[in-house]
Design a protein around this motif. Sequence first.
Motif, PDB file in Angstrom:
ATOM      1  N   LYS A 272      38.069  30.044  37.895  1.00 46.52           N
ATOM      2  CA  LYS A 272      39.327  29.518  37.536  1.00 46.52           C
ATOM      3  C   LYS A 272      40.093  30.565  38.124  1.00 46.52           C
ATOM      4  O   LYS A 272      40.334  31.903  37.889  1.00 46.52           O
ATOM      5  N   SER A 273      41.007  29.885  38.906  1.00 48.67           N
ATOM      6  CA  SER A 273      41.947  30.571  39.723  1.00 48.67           C
ATOM      7  C   SER A 273      41.409  31.773  40.472  1.00 48.67           C
ATOM      8  O   SER A 273      40.530  31.266  41.401  1.00 48.67           O
TER       9      SER A 273
ATOM     10  N   ASP B  61      43.405  31.720  27.804  1.00 46.46           N
ATOM     11  CA  ASP B  61      44.630  32.345  27.573  1.00 46.46           C
ATOM     12  C   ASP B  61      44.886  33.584  27.413  1.00 46.46           C
ATOM     13  O   ASP B  61      44.496  34.287  26.384  1.00 46.46           O
TER      14      ASP B  61
ATOM     15  N   ASP C 240      51.242  34.150  33.100  1.00 45.66           N
ATOM     16  CA  ASP C 240      51.869  32.986  33.526  1.00 45.66           C
ATOM     17  C   ASP C 240      50.889  31.828  34.162  1.00 45.66           C
ATOM     18  O   ASP C 240      51.126  30.950  34.566  1.00 45.66           O
ATOM     19  N   TRP C 241      49.652  32.618  34.620  1.00 44.43           N
ATOM     20  CA  TRP C 241      48.629  31.754  35.143  1.00 44.43           C
ATOM     21  C   TRP C 241      47.343  32.225  34.522  1.00 44.43           C
ATOM     22  O   TRP C 241      47.071  33.102  34.236  1.00 44.43           O
ATOM     23  N   THR C 242      46.406  31.255  34.691  1.00 42.58           N
ATOM     24  CA  THR C 242      45.100  31.654  34.064  1.00 42.58           C
ATOM     25  C   THR C 242      44.191  32.523  34.907  1.00 42.58           C
ATOM     26  O   THR C 242      43.878  32.306  36.156  1.00 42.58           O
ATOM     27  N   ARG C 243      43.768  33.701  34.305  1.00 45.01           N
ATOM     28  CA  ARG C 243      43.174  34.688  35.038  1.00 45.01           C
ATOM     29  C   ARG C 243      41.994  35.302  34.127  1.00 45.01           C
ATOM     30  O   ARG C 243      41.643  36.302  34.480  1.00 45.01           O
TER      31      ARG C 243
END
Length: 319
Positions: free
Chosen positions: A166-167, A184, A188-191
Motif C-alpha cells: 500500500k503506497s 487510515d 493525506d495518503w495511505t501509509r
Amino acid sequence: MTTIELKKTPGAAPEPARSRPSWRAWLVIAAALLLAVFLAGHRLVPNRHGVGSVLDSIAPLFGLAVPVLAIAALLVRSGKALLAVLLPAVIWLAMFGGALLPPAGGPVELRVVTQNLYAGNPDPATTVRALAAGGPDLIALQEASGGTIEELAEELSETYPHHAIKSTVGLLSKHPITKVTGVDTGLDWTRALRAVVKAPQGDIAVYVVHLGSARINETETRDHTIDMLAKALRADKAERVLVLGDLNTAATDRAIAPLSELLHDAQADAGWGWGFTWPSTLPVMRPDHVLYRGFTATQAGTLRTPGTDHRAVTSGFAF
C-alpha cells in the motif's frame, strides 16, 4: 574566686577542623541534584511544541551524565558530592535500568524484521537482501519509493512468494497473505496496511505502518496518526496482532501511550538495551518498533543495514 586554668598536654594533636565541600564540590552536588530533578520530573514538562516528547525520548541518554559526575566527585575528593551523585543514579536505574537486565529468551517460531528503507536510498535491494539474509518469516518495509517493493518482491519471490503493498509500505512473507486493506491513520495518503498472514500455527493480523513525522515545533500530525492507529487496533478482534514499522515516536515518549496500552513492546520484553535505531550511524532514539499481542516475545534486537538512515528492528516470537 578561684580560677582554674586548663593546660593543654604538650604534644597533643589539635582538634581537626570540620571539612567543608569546596566550591568545585558544590558544583558537582548542584549538577547531581539538577539531574535528579530532571529525571524524576521530565514528564511533568508540558508537551507544548513537542518539547515534552523530545525530553521523554532522550531521557535515557542522561544516564551518561552519572559516571561523569561520579568521576568529577572523585577528582574533587568530596564524599558528599559522591553521595549526591547516588541520587540521580538510583532514579535512572529505577526508570530505565530494567532494559539492562538479561532477556529471558526462549524458542522462536516466528521471526519478523521491519525497516525504514529511507526515500533517498541509492540501493534498496541491497538493504533488503541484508534483511532477508537472517531468514525472517516477515519483512516489513516503509518509505519505499514507487515500484521498489514490487521489484523486491519479484527478486525475492522464491523465498518470499507472498507480498502486500500500500503506497510506500509493504510486507514480504514466507506464508500466504489474505485480506489486505489500507489503514487510515489520518494522513493525506495511505501509509499503513493490514494483512492477514496465514502462518502454520494460525492467522496473524499484521500491520505495516509509517506514522506521521514529528518535529520539535510540530507533533500534532504524529499524535493524530497514533490515535487513529490505536482506534483501528481497538476495533481489531484478531487474537494475534503484530504492528511493524516506523512510528516516529520513542518507547519512552508519553505520546506512545495509546498504543502501549493495547500492545506489548518486543524490545522491552525480549531485548537487551533500548534498541535505538536512529540515526543508523550513532542511534540515540528508537522510532522503529515491533508491537504485539497474542504471542510470547522471545528475541528482539536491531540490525544495521546499508543505504538507510534507520537500523532495522528484529523480533522473534513463540505461539
